[in-house]
Design a protein around this motif. Structure first.
Motif, PDB file in Angstrom:
ATOM      1  N   ASN A  83       3.551   5.225  -6.061  1.00 29.02           N
ATOM      2  CA  ASN A  83       3.294   5.173  -7.500  1.00 29.02           C
ATOM      3  C   ASN A  83       2.334   6.272  -7.923  1.00 29.02           C
ATOM      4  OD1 ASN A  83       4.899   2.860  -7.540  1.00 29.02           O
ATOM      5  ND2 ASN A  83       3.162   1.454  -7.687  1.00 29.02           N
ATOM      6  N   TYR A 124       1.935   1.635  -3.533  1.00 29.64           N
ATOM      7  CA  TYR A 124       0.834   2.110  -4.371  1.00 29.64           C
ATOM      8  C   TYR A 124       0.696   3.630  -4.229  1.00 29.64           C
ATOM      9  CZ  TYR A 124      -0.727  -2.806  -4.471  1.00 29.64           C
ATOM     10  OH  TYR A 124      -0.810  -4.163  -4.628  1.00 29.64           O
ATOM     11  N   ASN A 184       0.821  -1.215   0.000  1.00 35.37           N
ATOM     12  CA  ASN A 184       0.000   0.000   0.000  1.00 35.37           C
ATOM     13  C   ASN A 184       0.853   1.262   0.000  1.00 35.37           C
ATOM     14  OD1 ASN A 184      -2.576  -1.195  -0.120  1.00 35.37           O
ATOM     15  ND2 ASN A 184      -2.445  -1.697   2.057  1.00 35.37           N
ATOM     16  N   SER A 230       4.855  -3.361  -9.274  1.00 34.41           N
ATOM     17  CA  SER A 230       5.318  -3.328  -7.881  1.00 34.41           C
ATOM     18  C   SER A 230       4.992  -4.639  -7.188  1.00 34.41           C
ATOM     19  CB  SER A 230       4.698  -2.156  -7.124  1.00 34.41           C
ATOM     20  OG  SER A 230       5.147  -0.931  -7.643  1.00 34.41           O
ATOM     21  N   ASP A 231       3.772  -5.149  -7.406  1.00 34.76           N
ATOM     22  CA  ASP A 231       3.378  -6.424  -6.803  1.00 34.76           C
ATOM     23  C   ASP A 231       4.319  -7.554  -7.229  1.00 34.76           C
ATOM     24  OD1 ASP A 231       1.222  -5.337  -5.430  1.00 34.76           O
ATOM     25  OD2 ASP A 231      -0.243  -5.910  -6.967  1.00 34.76           O
ATOM     26  N   ASN A 250       1.300  -0.457 -10.231  1.00 34.35           N
ATOM     27  CA  ASN A 250       0.980  -1.247  -9.043  1.00 34.35           C
ATOM     28  C   ASN A 250       1.183  -2.735  -9.314  1.00 34.35           C
ATOM     29  OD1 ASN A 250       0.361   1.097  -7.685  1.00 34.35           O
ATOM     30  ND2 ASN A 250      -1.851   0.809  -7.797  1.00 34.35           N
TER      31      ASN A 250
END
Length: 141
Positions: free
Chosen positions: A13, A10, A7, A93-94, A90
């Protein structure tokens, strides 16, 4: 359990993409995105680099850095070209957080270059960072 808070990334980002767009970076053009990963264990970092490559990222050679406290850390960039879309960032990133957690390396976010009117061309950046030394200027004559 993840070593990283998705989070928080996120939010990073979202804020970074908004700032790039607000500054005039062209959101219709792909940007070169450099995700940063680091670890003091070279073997773990190397395994993370292989997984990042398998996940579709271009992977740079690992670099060795000496920290202010004298410790050594190894790092590499996982590079991809993307348009400025927070959902896509996102998802990337995950992927990289999962790789980082799997190998117990540190995911340190991403960076990019401004693209748009008034942007400095990448070759201009490279030229500005290359220095030529003139041995004739020595004071030891």
């Amino acid at each position: 359990m993840s070593l990283h808070d998705a989070n928080e990334w996120y939010e990073f980002n979202k804020e970074t993409i908004e700032a790039l767009i607000e500054d005039g970076s062209d959101m219709d053009l792909p940007h070169t995105i450099e995700h940063h990963l680091a670890c003091s264990d070279f073997d773990a970092l190397e395994k993370a680099a292989v997984d990042a490559f398998k996940a579709g990222f271009e992977v740079t050679d690992a670099e060795e850095l000496i920290l202010d406290d004298g410790d050594t850390v190894f790092c590499f960039d996982a590079i991809v070209e993307k348009k400025l879309d927070v959902e896509v960032f996102n998802a990337d990133s995950d992927k990289l957080i999962a790789i980082a957690d799997k190998h117990k390396v540190y995911y340190d976010g991403w960076g990019t270059y401004f693209i748009g009117e008034g942007a400095i061309e990448r070759d201009e950046i490279d030229d500005a960072n290359s220095y030529e030394y003139d041995d004739d200027d020595d004071d030891d004559d």
